[in-house]
Design an enzyme around this catalytic site. Sequence first.
Site, PDB file in Angstrom:
ATOM      1  N   ASN A 103       0.785  -1.248   0.000  1.00  0.00           N
ATOM      2  CA  ASN A 103       0.000   0.000   0.000  1.00  0.00           C
ATOM      3  C   ASN A 103       0.806   1.282   0.000  1.00  0.00           C
ATOM      4  O   ASN A 103       0.380   2.288   0.556  1.00  0.00           O
ATOM      5  CB  ASN A 103      -0.944   0.043   1.214  1.00  0.00           C
ATOM      6  CG  ASN A 103      -2.161  -0.789   0.971  1.00  0.00           C
ATOM      7  OD1 ASN A 103      -2.046  -2.014   0.932  1.00  0.00           O
ATOM      8  ND2 ASN A 103      -3.294  -0.164   0.761  1.00  0.00           N
ATOM      9  N   LYS A 133       4.133 -13.652  -5.605  1.00  0.00           N
ATOM     10  CA  LYS A 133       4.950 -12.616  -6.243  1.00  0.00           C
ATOM     11  C   LYS A 133       6.275 -12.439  -5.481  1.00  0.00           C
ATOM     12  O   LYS A 133       7.354 -12.490  -6.068  1.00  0.00           O
ATOM     13  CB  LYS A 133       4.198 -11.280  -6.280  1.00  0.00           C
ATOM     14  CG  LYS A 133       4.992 -10.179  -6.947  1.00  0.00           C
ATOM     15  CD  LYS A 133       4.321  -8.830  -6.831  1.00  0.00           C
ATOM     16  CE  LYS A 133       4.671  -8.164  -5.532  1.00  0.00           C
ATOM     17  NZ  LYS A 133       4.177  -6.795  -5.406  1.00  0.00           N
ATOM     18  N   HIS A 173       1.122  -4.834 -12.569  1.00  0.00           N
ATOM     19  CA  HIS A 173       1.280  -4.398 -13.966  1.00  0.00           C
ATOM     20  C   HIS A 173       1.277  -5.607 -14.904  1.00  0.00           C
ATOM     21  O   HIS A 173       0.607  -5.606 -15.939  1.00  0.00           O
ATOM     22  CB  HIS A 173       2.588  -3.617 -14.150  1.00  0.00           C
ATOM     23  CG  HIS A 173       2.634  -2.348 -13.359  1.00  0.00           C
ATOM     24  ND1 HIS A 173       1.835  -1.274 -13.650  1.00  0.00           N
ATOM     25  CD2 HIS A 173       3.380  -1.987 -12.295  1.00  0.00           C
ATOM     26  CE1 HIS A 173       2.092  -0.292 -12.788  1.00  0.00           C
ATOM     27  NE2 HIS A 173       3.020  -0.711 -11.960  1.00  0.00           N
ATOM     28  N   ASP A 198      -5.264 -18.198 -12.738  1.00  0.00           N
ATOM     29  CA  ASP A 198      -4.250 -17.703 -11.809  1.00  0.00           C
ATOM     30  C   ASP A 198      -3.048 -17.285 -12.659  1.00  0.00           C
ATOM     31  O   ASP A 198      -2.433 -18.117 -13.340  1.00  0.00           O
ATOM     32  CB  ASP A 198      -3.859 -18.824 -10.844  1.00  0.00           C
ATOM     33  CG  ASP A 198      -2.730 -18.416  -9.900  1.00  0.00           C
ATOM     34  OD1 ASP A 198      -2.804 -18.770  -8.719  1.00  0.00           O
ATOM     35  OD2 ASP A 198      -1.748 -17.763 -10.352  1.00  0.00           O
TER      36      ASP A 198
END
Length: 217
Positions: free
Chosen positions: A40, A128, A148, A164
Amino acid sequence: VNKQEKIILIGELLLSYYGKTKTESRDPIEELVTTILSQNTNDGNRDRAYRCLIDRFGSLEKVAKASANEIAQAIKVGGLHNQKSLRIKNLLTQVMRQRGSLDMSFLAGLPLQEAMNWLLSFTGVGKKTAGIVMLFSFNQPYFPVDTHIKRVTKRLGIVGSTEDPHNRMNDLLPPNPEVMQQLHMHLIRLGREICHPSKPDCVNCPLVEHCPSSTKP
Ligand code: SF4
């Protein structure tokens, strides 16, 4: 062309468009802490928060011994400091408990999926982050997908809307760390600079001839 051929072609087009990009790898534990700090917020705040943490405690080993409250005070600059400090404390404590140190070099000797599973067992560490550690810190063939890459590969018709993206991309790509590193960095750059979330700049996109979502007239 099938999707496997298409993603390889896209990788080649981006490589010739952007040129070979220098890769950067952090120490694995630093990568994990940095990822928690990046939640965030933007890269600038993430890096500032990491610097504050190291300036305040001296090393991640010392951060591991600090209380969550002390950690929270040090990383205020990045926002969500209470939640992030608990995650960092939890991560460092667990790694210390399991391994006796913050050295993660043992991951290099494990089968890729086993190493991924070990990383994924920590709260706040997803595919990730675990993938970034394996691909960039250990040069192992796991392709990490960020926001992205998720958007761009969907628009390109590589990843279906219900699939996924990690599973799909890792099924399609050859297990070649160098190809994966370049593609990862180039897709992120394309997403930031051209294939924006709203109003993608299709007219200036090097992939326009291969994109079913192109808005180019
Ligand atoms: S052609 Fe447009 S939608 Fe497709 S990848 Fe390029 S910028 Fe994104």
